[in-house]
Structures are given as structure tokens and as C-alpha cells.
Design a protein around this motif. Sequence first.
Motif, short mmCIF file in Angstrom:
data_model
loop_
_atom_site.label_atom_id
_atom_site.label_comp_id
_atom_site.label_asym_id
_atom_site.label_seq_id
_atom_site.Cartn_x
_atom_site.Cartn_y
_atom_site.Cartn_z
N GLU A 1 0.73 -1.36 0.16
CA GLU A 1 -0.03 -0.04 0.02
C GLU A 1 0.82 1.27 0.17
OE1 GLU A 1 -3.60 2.25 2.38
OE2 GLU A 1 -2.58 0.35 3.27
N LEU A 2 1.99 1.20 1.04
CA LEU A 2 2.65 2.31 0.73
C LEU A 2 3.58 2.65 -0.36
CD1 LEU A 2 3.93 4.81 2.44
CD2 LEU A 2 5.37 3.25 3.60
N LYS A 3 3.96 1.52 -0.85
CA LYS A 3 4.85 1.36 -2.20
C LYS A 3 3.85 2.03 -3.53
CE LYS A 3 6.98 -1.48 -5.59
NZ LYS A 3 6.38 -0.83 -6.59
N GLN A 4 2.58 1.76 -3.32
CA GLN A 4 1.69 2.34 -4.41
C GLN A 4 1.58 3.82 -3.97
OE1 GLN A 4 -2.06 0.39 -4.53
NE2 GLN A 4 -2.76 1.43 -6.29
N ILE A 5 1.34 4.24 -2.92
CA ILE A 5 1.12 5.45 -2.53
C ILE A 5 2.40 6.51 -2.97
CG2 ILE A 5 0.99 7.38 -0.71
CD1 ILE A 5 -0.65 5.32 0.71
N TYR B 1 2.85 9.32 -5.98
CA TYR B 1 3.28 10.66 -5.66
C TYR B 1 4.58 10.99 -6.44
CZ TYR B 1 5.83 14.21 -3.23
OH TYR B 1 6.58 15.28 -2.89
N PHE B 2 5.78 10.04 -6.61
CA PHE B 2 6.82 10.37 -7.50
C PHE B 2 6.38 10.44 -8.96
CE2 PHE B 2 8.86 8.61 -3.28
CZ PHE B 2 9.47 9.90 -3.06
N GLU B 3 5.71 9.69 -9.50
CA GLU B 3 5.43 9.78 -10.75
C GLU B 3 4.61 10.93 -11.26
OE1 GLU B 3 3.04 6.42 -11.79
OE2 GLU B 3 4.50 4.88 -11.34
N ALA B 4 3.82 11.52 -10.14
CA ALA B 4 3.15 12.92 -10.43
C ALA B 4 4.18 13.97 -10.50
CB ALA B 4 2.14 13.04 -9.33
N MET B 5 4.95 13.80 -9.41
CA MET B 5 6.28 14.96 -9.22
C MET B 5 6.98 14.84 -10.30
SD MET B 5 5.35 16.71 -6.66
CE MET B 5 7.15 17.52 -6.56
N GLN B 6 7.34 13.76 -10.86
CA GLN B 6 8.29 13.71 -11.83
C GLN B 6 7.62 14.21 -13.29
OE1 GLN B 6 10.75 10.68 -12.08
NE2 GLN B 6 11.89 11.43 -13.63
N LEU B 7 6.26 14.00 -13.52
CA LEU B 7 5.44 14.60 -14.65
C LEU B 7 5.29 16.17 -14.57
CD1 LEU B 7 3.85 14.50 -17.03
CD2 LEU B 7 1.94 13.92 -15.70
#
Length: 95
Positions: free
Chosen positions: A53-57, A61-67
Amino acid sequence: MELWKESLQTALDDRFDAAFKELTESNADVREAVKQQVEASILLKDHPKYDDELKQIADSYFEAMQLLLGEYIQHMYIQGAKDCVTVLRELGVIK
């Protein structure tokens, strides 16, 4: 996507990669920040409470920040080019 847009995007991506490499090589603070980021990523992934669950969160988060950062960098680069053209026009260098 149109071919010319793909070519432009590829050229921009290559330029961004080269610029980041130059920045990393020339700036000790950036090198340290990259090192800290890698170390924090390892600590996060090795943390005993890092479950699915934490991995998915965290991944979300990191994918959104990278985008967001990628879009911001691209926008600022293009805006800088536009500003450069404006200044050159004002100086009478180009019409």
C-alpha cells in the motif's frame, strides 16, 4: 502526434538530459542533492513498514512529481526561448 512535434520533443528531451548532466558535473550542491535522493530512495524501499500500500502511494506521488517537474522544465525552457526572441527583436537584432 505529428512527426515534427515528436522530433521537437526528442530534441528537447536530449537537451534537458545534457543540461542536467552538465549541471550535475559542475555543481557540487546538485551532486549532493542527487546523492541524497538516491540514499532516501534506498532507505524508503528497505524500510520494514514499506508494504504494498505504501509502495503504491509513494510510486503515485513520485510519478506525479516527475511529470509536473518535466512539464515545468519544458515550459520554462520554451518561455526562455520566447523571451530571448523578444529581447532580440527589441534590440533590433532580428525582425
